[in-house]
Write an enzyme that holds these catalytic residues in place. Structure first.
Site, PDB file in Angstrom:
ATOM      1  N   HIS A  28     -32.341 -41.748  -1.614  1.00 31.40           N
ATOM      2  CA  HIS A  28     -31.297 -42.379  -2.427  1.00 31.40           C
ATOM      3  C   HIS A  28     -30.099 -42.740  -1.567  1.00 31.40           C
ATOM      4  N   ASP A  77     -22.215 -73.882   9.497  1.00 35.24           N
ATOM      5  CA  ASP A  77     -23.202 -72.816   9.283  1.00 35.24           C
ATOM      6  C   ASP A  77     -22.699 -71.603  10.053  1.00 35.24           C
ATOM      7  N   TRP A  99     -29.033 -37.821   3.812  1.00 37.20           N
ATOM      8  CA  TRP A  99     -28.822 -39.084   4.526  1.00 37.20           C
ATOM      9  C   TRP A  99     -28.050 -38.838   5.815  1.00 37.20           C
ATOM     10  N   SER A 141     -30.544 -54.908  13.239  1.00 35.52           N
ATOM     11  CA  SER A 141     -30.205 -55.943  12.274  1.00 35.52           C
ATOM     12  C   SER A 141     -28.693 -56.021  12.066  1.00 35.52           C
ATOM     13  N   SER A 142     -28.057 -54.874  11.883  1.00 36.88           N
ATOM     14  CA  SER A 142     -26.617 -54.874  11.645  1.00 36.88           C
ATOM     15  C   SER A 142     -25.855 -55.406  12.838  1.00 36.88           C
ATOM     16  N   HIS A 149     -18.212 -41.918   9.755  1.00 38.16           N
ATOM     17  CA  HIS A 149     -16.967 -42.207   9.075  1.00 38.16           C
ATOM     18  C   HIS A 149     -16.600 -43.681   9.123  1.00 38.16           C
ATOM     19  N   GLU A 152     -18.552 -45.949   9.200  1.00 38.43           N
ATOM     20  CA  GLU A 152     -19.513 -46.521   8.275  1.00 38.43           C
ATOM     21  C   GLU A 152     -18.953 -46.620   6.851  1.00 38.43           C
ATOM     22  N   TYR A 174     -15.970 -47.047   5.964  1.00 34.73           N
ATOM     23  CA  TYR A 174     -15.035 -48.174   5.893  1.00 34.73           C
ATOM     24  C   TYR A 174     -15.753 -49.491   6.074  1.00 34.73           C
ATOM     25  N   SER A 187      -9.278 -58.918  -2.736  1.00 31.08           N
ATOM     26  CA  SER A 187      -8.111 -59.699  -2.335  1.00 31.08           C
ATOM     27  C   SER A 187      -8.287 -61.188  -2.598  1.00 31.08           C
ATOM     28  N   HIS A 245     -13.500 -34.707   9.874  1.00 27.33           N
ATOM     29  CA  HIS A 245     -13.139 -34.178   8.547  1.00 27.33           C
ATOM     30  C   HIS A 245     -14.379 -33.905   7.703  1.00 27.33           C
ATOM     31  N   HIS A 246     -15.529 -34.345   8.166  1.00 29.22           N
ATOM     32  CA  HIS A 246     -16.769 -33.972   7.474  1.00 29.22           C
ATOM     33  C   HIS A 246     -17.285 -32.625   7.973  1.00 29.22           C
ATOM     34  N   THR A 259      -4.112 -47.589   3.266  1.00 30.50           N
ATOM     35  CA  THR A 259      -4.864 -47.862   2.039  1.00 30.50           C
ATOM     36  C   THR A 259      -3.913 -48.011   0.872  1.00 30.50           C
ATOM     37  N   LYS A 294      -2.485 -51.386   0.689  1.00 30.19           N
ATOM     38  CA  LYS A 294      -3.370 -52.356   0.044  1.00 30.19           C
ATOM     39  C   LYS A 294      -3.264 -52.263  -1.471  1.00 30.19           C
ATOM     40  N   ARG A 341     -23.892 -29.252  -3.587  1.00 35.10           N
ATOM     41  CA  ARG A 341     -24.682 -30.478  -3.701  1.00 35.10           C
ATOM     42  C   ARG A 341     -26.083 -30.249  -3.129  1.00 35.10           C
TER      43      ARG A 341
HETATM   44  C1  HEA Z   1     -23.281 -46.899  -2.188  1.00 33.29           C
HETATM   45  C2  HEA Z   1     -24.056 -45.971  -2.308  1.00 33.29           C
HETATM   46  C3  HEA Z   1     -24.489 -45.265  -3.558  1.00 33.29           C
HETATM   47  C4  HEA Z   1     -24.675 -45.722  -4.837  1.00 33.29           C
HETATM   48  C5  HEA Z   1     -24.497 -47.121  -5.371  1.00 33.29           C
HETATM   49  C6  HEA Z   1     -25.085 -44.586  -5.608  1.00 33.29           C
HETATM   50  C7  HEA Z   1     -25.397 -44.644  -6.964  1.00 33.29           C
HETATM   51  C8  HEA Z   1     -25.725 -43.532  -7.731  1.00 33.29           C
HETATM   52  N1  HEA Z   1     -25.843 -42.236  -7.298  1.00 33.29           N
HETATM   53 FE1  HEA Z   1     -25.644 -41.596  -5.378  1.00 33.29          FE
HETATM   54  N2  HEA Z   1     -25.472 -40.978  -3.471  1.00 33.29           N
HETATM   55  C9  HEA Z   1     -25.120 -41.740  -2.396  1.00 33.29           C
HETATM   56  C10 HEA Z   1     -24.769 -43.075  -2.420  1.00 33.29           C
HETATM   57  C11 HEA Z   1     -24.809 -43.869  -3.561  1.00 33.29           C
HETATM   58  N3  HEA Z   1     -25.157 -43.473  -4.812  1.00 33.29           N
HETATM   59  C12 HEA Z   1     -25.148 -40.962  -1.193  1.00 33.29           C
HETATM   60  C13 HEA Z   1     -24.815 -41.438   0.209  1.00 33.29           C
HETATM   61  C14 HEA Z   1     -25.524 -39.681  -1.583  1.00 33.29           C
HETATM   62  C15 HEA Z   1     -25.677 -38.455  -0.694  1.00 33.29           C
HETATM   63  C16 HEA Z   1     -27.102 -38.252  -0.345  1.00 33.29           C
HETATM   64  C17 HEA Z   1     -27.283 -36.966   0.381  1.00 33.29           C
HETATM   65  O1  HEA Z   1     -26.820 -35.928  -0.105  1.00 33.29           O
HETATM   66  O2  HEA Z   1     -27.862 -37.006   1.463  1.00 33.29           O
HETATM   67  C18 HEA Z   1     -25.714 -39.713  -3.016  1.00 33.29           C
HETATM   68  C19 HEA Z   1     -26.079 -38.608  -3.779  1.00 33.29           C
HETATM   69  C20 HEA Z   1     -26.158 -38.614  -5.154  1.00 33.29           C
HETATM   70  C21 HEA Z   1     -26.293 -37.446  -5.946  1.00 33.29           C
HETATM   71  C22 HEA Z   1     -26.324 -36.019  -5.429  1.00 33.29           C
HETATM   72  C23 HEA Z   1     -27.689 -35.621  -5.110  1.00 33.29           C
HETATM   73  C24 HEA Z   1     -27.736 -34.264  -4.533  1.00 33.29           C
HETATM   74  O3  HEA Z   1     -26.748 -33.790  -3.963  1.00 33.29           O
HETATM   75  O4  HEA Z   1     -28.813 -33.668  -4.625  1.00 33.29           O
HETATM   76  C25 HEA Z   1     -26.368 -37.864  -7.253  1.00 33.29           C
HETATM   77  C26 HEA Z   1     -26.513 -36.952  -8.416  1.00 33.29           C
HETATM   78  O5  HEA Z   1     -26.165 -37.243  -9.458  1.00 33.29           O
HETATM   79  C27 HEA Z   1     -26.264 -39.289  -7.263  1.00 33.29           C
HETATM   80  C28 HEA Z   1     -26.306 -40.090  -8.384  1.00 33.29           C
HETATM   81  C29 HEA Z   1     -26.132 -41.473  -8.370  1.00 33.29           C
HETATM   82  C30 HEA Z   1     -26.239 -42.309  -9.562  1.00 33.29           C
HETATM   83  C31 HEA Z   1     -26.559 -41.828 -10.929  1.00 33.29           C
HETATM   84  C32 HEA Z   1     -25.984 -43.603  -9.138  1.00 33.29           C
HETATM   85  C33 HEA Z   1     -25.985 -44.833 -10.023  1.00 33.29           C
HETATM   86  O6  HEA Z   1     -24.812 -45.551  -9.786  1.00 33.29           O
HETATM   87  C34 HEA Z   1     -27.192 -45.675  -9.783  1.00 33.29           C
HETATM   88  C35 HEA Z   1     -27.268 -46.771 -10.807  1.00 33.29           C
HETATM   89  C36 HEA Z   1     -28.337 -47.760 -10.566  1.00 33.29           C
HETATM   90  C37 HEA Z   1     -29.527 -47.789 -11.163  1.00 33.29           C
HETATM   91  C38 HEA Z   1     -29.918 -46.734 -12.108  1.00 33.29           C
HETATM   92  C39 HEA Z   1     -30.528 -48.832 -10.867  1.00 33.29           C
HETATM   93  C40 HEA Z   1     -30.731 -49.838 -11.921  1.00 33.29           C
HETATM   94  C41 HEA Z   1     -31.679 -49.518 -13.007  1.00 33.29           C
HETATM   95  C42 HEA Z   1     -33.000 -49.294 -12.933  1.00 33.29           C
HETATM   96  C43 HEA Z   1     -33.779 -49.105 -11.691  1.00 33.29           C
HETATM   97  C44 HEA Z   1     -33.789 -49.200 -14.154  1.00 33.29           C
HETATM   98  C45 HEA Z   1     -34.213 -47.822 -14.501  1.00 33.29           C
HETATM   99  C46 HEA Z   1     -33.132 -47.067 -15.138  1.00 33.29           C
HETATM  100  C47 HEA Z   1     -33.061 -46.741 -16.427  1.00 33.29           C
HETATM  101  C48 HEA Z   1     -34.042 -47.233 -17.422  1.00 33.29           C
HETATM  102  C49 HEA Z   1     -31.953 -45.869 -16.966  1.00 33.29           C
HETATM  103  N4  HEA Z   1     -26.129 -39.726  -5.968  1.00 33.29           N
HETATM  104  C1  HEA Z   2     -16.587 -46.325   0.662  1.00 37.38           C
HETATM  105  C2  HEA Z   2     -16.645 -45.179   1.155  1.00 37.38           C
HETATM  106  C3  HEA Z   2     -15.531 -44.192   1.343  1.00 37.38           C
HETATM  107  C4  HEA Z   2     -14.167 -44.350   1.387  1.00 37.38           C
HETATM  108  C5  HEA Z   2     -13.369 -45.620   1.271  1.00 37.38           C
HETATM  109  C6  HEA Z   2     -13.623 -43.037   1.590  1.00 37.38           C
HETATM  110  C7  HEA Z   2     -12.268 -42.785   1.714  1.00 37.38           C
HETATM  111  C8  HEA Z   2     -11.738 -41.569   2.082  1.00 37.38           C
HETATM  112  N1  HEA Z   2     -12.430 -40.391   2.260  1.00 37.38           N
HETATM  113 FE1  HEA Z   2     -14.407 -40.123   1.937  1.00 37.38          FE
HETATM  114  N2  HEA Z   2     -16.419 -39.924   1.922  1.00 37.38           N
HETATM  115  C9  HEA Z   2     -17.337 -40.902   1.726  1.00 37.38           C
HETATM  116  C10 HEA Z   2     -17.075 -42.239   1.514  1.00 37.38           C
HETATM  117  C11 HEA Z   2     -15.796 -42.790   1.512  1.00 37.38           C
HETATM  118  N3  HEA Z   2     -14.634 -42.110   1.654  1.00 37.38           N
HETATM  119  C12 HEA Z   2     -18.661 -40.371   1.747  1.00 37.38           C
HETATM  120  C13 HEA Z   2     -19.956 -41.150   1.578  1.00 37.38           C
HETATM  121  C14 HEA Z   2     -18.528 -39.005   1.962  1.00 37.38           C
HETATM  122  C15 HEA Z   2     -19.609 -37.937   2.008  1.00 37.38           C
HETATM  123  C16 HEA Z   2     -20.580 -38.064   3.077  1.00 37.38           C
HETATM  124  C17 HEA Z   2     -21.618 -36.983   2.961  1.00 37.38           C
HETATM  125  O1  HEA Z   2     -21.308 -35.834   3.315  1.00 37.38           O
HETATM  126  O2  HEA Z   2     -22.730 -37.277   2.476  1.00 37.38           O
HETATM  127  C18 HEA Z   2     -17.107 -38.764   2.089  1.00 37.38           C
HETATM  128  C19 HEA Z   2     -16.583 -37.511   2.368  1.00 37.38           C
HETATM  129  C20 HEA Z   2     -15.257 -37.307   2.698  1.00 37.38           C
HETATM  130  C21 HEA Z   2     -14.766 -36.094   3.274  1.00 37.38           C
HETATM  131  C22 HEA Z   2     -15.605 -34.857   3.657  1.00 37.38           C
HETATM  132  C23 HEA Z   2     -15.755 -33.971   2.516  1.00 37.38           C
HETATM  133  C24 HEA Z   2     -16.666 -32.859   2.785  1.00 37.38           C
HETATM  134  O3  HEA Z   2     -17.843 -33.079   3.047  1.00 37.38           O
HETATM  135  O4  HEA Z   2     -16.195 -31.729   2.737  1.00 37.38           O
HETATM  136  C25 HEA Z   2     -13.419 -36.251   3.442  1.00 37.38           C
HETATM  137  C26 HEA Z   2     -12.517 -35.233   4.027  1.00 37.38           C
HETATM  138  O5  HEA Z   2     -11.513 -35.493   4.514  1.00 37.38           O
HETATM  139  C27 HEA Z   2     -13.087 -37.593   2.981  1.00 37.38           C
HETATM  140  C28 HEA Z   2     -11.817 -38.150   3.003  1.00 37.38           C
HETATM  141  C29 HEA Z   2     -11.537 -39.465   2.667  1.00 37.38           C
HETATM  142  C30 HEA Z   2     -10.197 -40.037   2.733  1.00 37.38           C
HETATM  143  C31 HEA Z   2      -8.933 -39.333   3.110  1.00 37.38           C
HETATM  144  C32 HEA Z   2     -10.320 -41.354   2.365  1.00 37.38           C
HETATM  145  C33 HEA Z   2      -9.210 -42.366   2.327  1.00 37.38           C
HETATM  146  O6  HEA Z   2      -9.592 -43.570   2.939  1.00 37.38           O
HETATM  147  C34 HEA Z   2      -8.737 -42.651   0.937  1.00 37.38           C
HETATM  148  C35 HEA Z   2      -7.411 -43.379   0.937  1.00 37.38           C
HETATM  149  C36 HEA Z   2      -6.988 -43.862  -0.411  1.00 37.38           C
HETATM  150  C37 HEA Z   2      -6.035 -43.328  -1.200  1.00 37.38           C
HETATM  151  C38 HEA Z   2      -5.319 -42.093  -0.824  1.00 37.38           C
HETATM  152  C39 HEA Z   2      -5.714 -43.919  -2.533  1.00 37.38           C
HETATM  153  C40 HEA Z   2      -4.721 -45.050  -2.548  1.00 37.38           C
HETATM  154  C41 HEA Z   2      -3.434 -44.730  -1.909  1.00 37.38           C
HETATM  155  C42 HEA Z   2      -2.226 -44.743  -2.550  1.00 37.38           C
HETATM  156  C43 HEA Z   2      -2.093 -45.108  -3.974  1.00 37.38           C
HETATM  157  C44 HEA Z   2      -1.028 -44.459  -1.702  1.00 37.38           C
HETATM  158  C45 HEA Z   2      -0.263 -43.250  -1.994  1.00 37.38           C
HETATM  159  C46 HEA Z   2      -1.035 -42.013  -1.929  1.00 37.38           C
HETATM  160  C47 HEA Z   2      -0.667 -40.849  -1.355  1.00 37.38           C
HETATM  161  C48 HEA Z   2       0.398 -40.707  -0.352  1.00 37.38           C
HETATM  162  C49 HEA Z   2      -1.356 -39.609  -1.782  1.00 37.38           C
HETATM  163  N4  HEA Z   2     -14.226 -38.205   2.522  1.00 37.38           N
HETATM  164 CU   LIG Z   3     -15.193 -39.716   6.422  1.00 41.69          CU
END
Ligand code: HEA
Ligand code: HEA
Ligand SMILES: [Cu+2]
Ligand code: CUA
Lengths: 326, 264, 526
Positions: C70, C99, C135, C163-164, C247, C249, C251, C262, C296-297, C322, C325, C444
């Site tokens: 997933h 293009d 993942w 590819s990327s 990380h 990634e 962003y 925007s 921070h992870h 952020t 923005k 989790r």
């Molecule tokens: C951008 C990335 C992305 C997106 C879009 C989503 C989308 C969703 N994710 Fe997430 N998720 C991750 C990225 C993302 N996830 C990542 C990185 C992890 C961590 C993995 C890890 O721990 O290694 C994670 C882990 C994660 C967990 C934790 C699993 C665990 O720790 O064991 C869960 C649990 O609820 C969850 C739920 C969902 C759900 C319900 C959606 C929904 O938004 C999905 C909605 C979309 C659909 C459902 C598809 C469309 C519909 C169909 C196919 C038809 C069939 C459906 C029906 C008839 C109802 N996700």
């Molecule tokens: C699109 C993806 C995305 C984005 C944009 C972010 C944004 C941020 N993430 Fe997140 N993060 C993930 C995707 C993302 N993260 C994923 C996938 C994981 C889990 C990976 C895994 O373990 O599987 C994760 C996990 C993760 C962790 C690790 C948690 C853990 O495993 O224990 C942390 C810890 O610092 C963190 C921090 C942040 C912070 C500080 C931001 C900041 O960029 C957020 C900044 C934004 C705001 C703060 C809001 C707007 C700001 C204002 C309105 C201004 C005023 C506010 C203040 C002064 C408070 N993220």
């Molecule tokens: Cu991070």
């Protein structure tokens, strides 16, 4: 073509190629190669080893297909250029493409250099109980002392190769355990130094070749490019000798713990890149000698290869510093 | 099922109160737990306040500046003054958060001068505890999930401590600075007990340190929190904090049964 | 010289052999949507298993495979390719280029994706099952203790990386080299800017990921000791390398989404984007900071305290750009003439929910607090707020916004709004309660949980089914629009839309800007 507007007078027309099967062919080649490689590796590690396997064939066919496709891809690009389809702007796209490709290669090496530095600066001392290593050494690796190049691995110290199943491990077999200058028999027998000299001078020779083509002196260009390729061959030869020394004489292998891991991965990937760069230069040489390609103003194929060569060279300088000297 | 729905409704009516459907972090029983909890609440409330302010502006705009109400668009699009303001103000807020965060972190890292050392080793999928400092026979044992398969596979009623119970818990003396030396034998695990606010990764070949001082007697439960293979969800931690005399008695008894046990 | 005034070829060869940025963009978009459904299907399996305590549907090992696939499929298959597809369609049109800079390579970057994912998905049927290490594939679970299918996983990652990298080199070359005369950097639409910066990030970190999986490959098959203390290496080394990629990634995932928002918010506010220049600088600052916050992870791996503090402070800093923005978007809306068509609704949904996710991110960045949050559902809630409500919502907004320009037909507005409301509500029902169970202590990546988490998990599962079903409505709406939507022929489909892509005919012809356009006064200048 439609009537030329003032805009097109300022702007050359950008060449957008017709649809082409190259990408799909290259895909088939690439995917077969990696799929085959995975099959081969899995046979090697998990297989029983006695049944003859088709995996190698998948890999071989994939690689061949891929190589031929790349050749025809570059051939196509060269032909288009000769037919004058390339604008200056397209040339600039190629320049950018090559530059960022090399940048991505730099980052690939950065991962391995990063691993090396992290292991040397932090992991080794921790395992030996220094600083934040705290109680680790006494409880898990009693007796392990850290030095670089390392003489032993933690596992060896606590009880030999089979003592624990945590990891793969192996031991050096010889007195001279590292590739560092201190362990060389004599300075003149220290291959890395010669290799550094060779690569540095090859960077110079490829530069001389470049100046030659800029002045349209083809014979001189061919000569210096030929010398560069020759130096590359010598480098690879010496590198092979170095590996023989490490593997056979010193017993330093991929299995010898982190020193062997970092040593062979860094030098190995570098050597592989040297081989690629050498092939690229060789192709340019053949193009120039056989087909009289390249003019003073149009020699991107060569230029790109030479950038690549300089990159390979710079990587070696870092390698020499961090792998061999420091 | 109906009970569950009722529970859901209850959850919204009375947040924070019941252990069932708890919605917030637990302050736990230790000093550090309380500090972390306060830190957590502080940053959360700061975020809530900022959020309310920001969204209030947005919703006002959505309400008042609608085209359907005939609002004409202004054309301003730049102001260095506000840009500077909303760069500097959040920065200052962050500094305000960083100060307590730093001091709490320093406290967590203060591993010195422990009175008892326990080596915790993660295995797929159980924990091993070894008491290091006590003189005499070493005490070491494994701690396995105690929930029966029948409960897990739904053929039996699930008990109260479903998945959070072990055959042999870790026993700690109260009011004693205990240092945990955490490591693993195979893959990475992570030893976590929320109530005493200790979470440390168990990394094969390395030892991480953490500490606690439990003021109250009681049973504290936790789980492995680093994915460690198929049964990662099934390696709980159970800690019994007991008074010093009770602890000593337990230790003596344990020495009795464990004579001759090797690390197996 | 070829005559370019022709339409597309017929049949399958059009798609296989194409060099046209619009065709390639379309393929990327459809492919990523297919991957979204696949990844969503895996999520549905996860949520169905977690519907009630106890093991009901799948075995624990298989559950881990679902979680892993997933995450991988969503991140690498759904989100990243969808934004590359958008970039393909839009960047040339936005900067007045005929293009992409390197069209054949463009086609290649797309075509290696489907077989790579096929290879990844095929691991489900291999002996020992698919990758089951999350993942983030931490060693040594992903090396010494992994199923043999890990080798295929490693090569799949390599191919995705190739590819990327090619895709981003193409974008960089296009933006740097193909802008129409007069289209200076500071006149480029923000979407182009965010993609340019994203492409830099990609070229910088994808090779590092390649290095990480290569080291894994060597540890598995050749006995090296990168991630093993016994040989002098360190499992935590893997995490450092992974998160140096991982990380940035996240962003990479969100910056193009920022770009989309925007573009859309000004259009429906009928007012130029507020603070264009500061938006550009903020994006660049986020990208820069993203390189120095990775650990921070890893707050709980036992880093020295100096490292812990450094990474905490650096991470907290990201809230500043952020925030800039967010404030700029809201100022763009301020005193505009707002209307709320579907794209705008999704952008507002993005704004609210992404900010919430950002706040929880900030909470996670506080190292001592993260000792309690780490690896709980609080983290899962955080990243679905930023990735689903952030990236997926903005992607959805983008489709609704540009679809009429692409195919010359208007989607059904009522259905679009319905889609938004079901998504918005379903999303929150799914992921809001996950904050609660996370704080209350649910780890989790577990297939089964203690009884006190039961109610919120059931709620979350119900929400997930609702949210998932709403995506089918989206699919239906898009297909119906393409096949039989109401025709539109105005060049400017939306009265407030600005930019070169709205100056070409609707639907956009197969080739646009073979002659560079005259660049009109851009958004953000007087
Ligand atoms: C951008 C990335 C992305 C997106 C879009 C989503 C989308 C969703 N994710 Fe997430 N998720 C991750 C990225 C993302 N996830 C990542 C990185 C992890 C961590 C993995 C890890 O721990 O290694 C994670 C882990 C994660 C967990 C934790 C699993 C665990 O720790 O064991 C869960 C649990 O609820 C969850 C739920 C969902 C759900 C319900 C959606 C929904 O938004 C999905 C909605 C979309 C659909 C459902 C598809 C469309 C519909 C169909 C196919 C038809 C069939 C459906 C029906 C008839 C109802 N996700
Ligand atoms: C699109 C993806 C995305 C984005 C944009 C972010 C944004 C941020 N993430 Fe997140 N993060 C993930 C995707 C993302 N993260 C994923 C996938 C994981 C889990 C990976 C895994 O373990 O599987 C994760 C996990 C993760 C962790 C690790 C948690 C853990 O495993 O224990 C942390 C810890 O610092 C963190 C921090 C942040 C912070 C500080 C931001 C900041 O960029 C957020 C900044 C934004 C705001 C703060 C809001 C707007 C700001 C204002 C309105 C201004 C005023 C506010 C203040 C002064 C408070 N993220
Ligand atoms: Cu991070
Ligand atoms: Cu042990 Cu998870």
């Amino acid at each position: 073509m439609s009537s030329s507007s003032s805009a097109s007078a300022r702007h050359e027309k950008y060449y957008v190629p017709e649809s082409s099967s190259l990408a799909v062919r290259a895909t088939i080649g690439l995917i077969l190669s990696v799929f085959g490689a995975a099959l081969v590796l899995n046979d090697m590690t998990y297989g029983s080893g006695d049944e003859p396997s088709a995996s190698v064939w998948v890999l071989a066919v994939g690689l061949m297909f891929f190589t031929f496709t790349l050749a025809s891809w570059f051939g196509t690009a060269i032909r288009e250029n000769l037919k004058g389809m390339n604008s200056n702007q397209l040339h600039q796209s190629y320049v950018l493409g090559m530059f960022w490709f090399i940048f991505s290669e730099v980052m690939f090496f950065a991962a391995f250099f990063g691993a090396l530095l992290y292991v040397r600066q932090f992991v080794g001392p921790w395992l030996a109980g220094e600083g934040d290593g705290g109680r680790m050494n006494g409880l898990l690796w009693p007796g392990f002392e850290f030095a670089w190049p390392p003489v032993t691995t933690p596992q060896e110290v606590v009880g030999g190769v089979d003592a624990q199943v945590i990891a793969n491990n192996g031991a050096f077999v010889s007195q001279e355990k590292s590739m560092a200058p201190a362990d060389a028999h004599a300075w003149y027998a220290w291959l890395p130094m010669w290799n550094t000299l060779i690569l540095l001078s090859s960077s110079a020779t490829v530069h001389v070749a470049h100046t030659a083509i800029l002045a349209d002196r083809r014979r001189e260009f061919n000569r210096w490019l030929g010398i560069t390729v020759g130096l590359a061959v010598i480098f690879l030869g010496l590198q092979a000798a170095e590996y023989y020394e490490a593997y056979v004489l010193y017993g330093l292998t991929l299995n010898s713990g982190i020193y062997g891991s970092t040593f062979f991965m860094l030098t190995g990937f570098h050597g592989f890149h040297v081989a690629m760069g050498m092939t690229m230069l060789l192709i340019q040489l053949v193009r120039s000698v056989r087909r009289e390609h390249f003019t003073a103003t149009d020699h991107f194929g060569f230029e790109a290869s030479s950038w690549y060569w300089h990159f390979v060279d710079v990587v070696w300088v870092f390698l020499f510093l961090f792998v061999y000297i420091l | 099922m109906r009970k569950r729905v009722a529970g859901l409704i209850l959850a919204f009516l009375s947040p924070m109160s019941v252990a069932q459907n708890q919605v917030n972090m637990s302050p736990g029983v230790t000093e550090i737990g309380a500090d972390i909890f306060e830190l957590h609440m502080l940053i959360m409330w700061i975020c809530v306040v900022i959020g309310i302010a920001v969204f209030a502006v947005m919703f006002y705009s959505i309400y008042a500046h609608r085209k359907s109400k005939g609002h004409q668009a202004a054309q301003f699009h730049e102001s260095t003054k506000v840009e500077v303001a909303w760069t500097v103000v959040p920065f200052l807020i962050l500094i305000a958060m960083a100060v307590p965060a730093t001091s709490t972190l320093l406290e967590v890292y203060d591993n010195d001068e422990a009175e008892l050392d326990i080596l915790i080793t993660g295995y797929q999928w159980k924990w091993k505890y070894e008491y290091l400092d006590e003189s005499g026979e070493p005490v070491a044992f494994f701690s396995n999930l105690a929930t029966p398969q029948e409960e897990i596979y739904n053929t039996d009623q699930k008990g109260d401590n479903y998945l959070l119970e072990v055959d042999e818990p870790l026993v700690l003396p109260t009011n004693t600075k205990v240092r945990f030396l955490v490591t693993a034998n195979d893959v990475i695990h992570s030893w976590w007990v929320p109530e005493i606010a200790v979470k440390r990764d168990a990394i094969p070949g390395f030892i991480n340190e953490a500490w606690t001082r439990v003021p109250e007697e009681g049973i504290y439960r936790g789980q492995c929190t680093e994915l460690c293979g198929a049964y990662h969800g099934f390696m709980p931690v159970e800690v019994h904090a007991v008074s010093r005399p009770e602890f000593d008695a337990w230790m003596a008894a344990k020495r009795g049964d464990l004579t001759g046990m090797t690390n197996g | 010289m070829g005559d370019h005034h022709h339409g597309p070829a017929q049949g399958i060869s059009r798609w296989l052999f194409t060099t046209n940025h619009k065709d390639i963009g379309t393929m990327y978009l459809w492919f990523s949507f297919a991957m979204f459904l696949l990844g969503g299907f895996f999520a549905m399996v996860i949520r169905a298993e977690l519907f009630q305590p106890g093991m009901q549907l799948v075995e624990p090992g298989f559950f881990n495979q679902m979680t892993t696939l997933h995450g991988l499929v969503m991140v690498f298959g759904a989100i990243m390719p969808s934004f590359v597809g958008l970039a393909n369609w839009l960047i040339p049109m936005m900067i007045g280029a005929p293009d992409m800079a390197l069209p054949r390579m463009n086609n290649w970057s797309f075509w290696i994706l489907p077989p790579a994912f096929l290879m990844l998905a095929s691991t489900l049927f291999m002996e020992g099952g698919a990758p089951a290490f999350g993942w983030t594939f931490y060693a040594p679970l992903s090396t010494t203790y992994a199923a043999p299918s890990v080798t295929f996983f490693i090569f799949a990652i390599h191919v995705l990386g190739v590819s990327s990298i090619m895709g981003s080199i193409n974008i960089i070359a296009t933006v740097m080299n193909m802008r129409a005369p007069g289209m200076t950097y500071m006149k480029m639409p923000l979407f182009v800017w965010t993609w340019l910066i994203t492409a830099f990030l990609l070229v910088a970190v994808m090779p590092v990921l390649a290095g990480a999986v290569t080291m894994m490959l060597m540890d598995i098959h050749f006995g090296t000791s990168f991630f093993s203390a016994a040989g002098g290496g360190d499992p935590v080394l893997f995490q450092h390398i992974f998160w140096f990629f991982g990380h940035p990634e996240v962003y990479i995932i969100i910056l193009p989404a920022f770009g989309v928002v925007s573009q859309i918010i000004p259009a429906f506010s009928r007012k130029p984007l507020f603070g264009y220049a500061s938006m550009v600088y903020a994006t660049a600052s986020i990208a820069f900071l993203s390189f120095v916050v990775w650990a921070h992870h890893m707050y709980t791996v036992g880093m020295p305290i100096a490292g812990e503090l450094f990474f905490m402070y650096a991470t907290m800093l990201i809230a500043v750009p952020t925030g800039v923005k967010v404030f700029n978007w809201i100022s763009t809306m301020w005193r505009g003439a707002l209307s709320f068509e579907t794209p705008m609704l999704f952008c507002i949904g993005f704004l609210i929910l992404f900010t919430l996710g950002g706040f929880t991110g900030l909470m996670l960045s506080i190292a001592p607090a993260d000792f309690q949050y780490h690896d709980t559902y609080f983290v899962v809630a955080h990243f679905h707020y930023v990735m689903v409500a952030g990236a997926v919502f903005s992607m959805t907004a983008a489709i609704y916004y540009w679809l009429p320009k692409w195919c010359g037909r208007m989607y059904n507005e009522t259905m679009g709004k319905t889609h938004f409301w079901i998504s918005f509500i379903g999303f929150n029902i799914t992921f809001f309660p996950q904050h609660f169970v996370g704080l209350a202590g649910m780890p989790r990546r577990i297939p089964d949980y203690a009884l006190q988490f039961a109610d919120f998990n059931m709620m979350s599962s119900i929400g997930a089914f609702i949210y998932g079903a709403s995506q089918l409505l989206f699919l239906y709406n898009v297909v119906a629009t393409i096949v039989a939507g109401k025709s539109v022929s105005d060049e400017k489909v939306w009265d407030g839309a600005e930019g070169l892509e709205w100056t070409v005919p609707t639907p956009a012809p197969y080739h646009t800007f073979e002659e560079p356009p005259l660049v009109p006064k851009p958004v953000g200048t007087i």
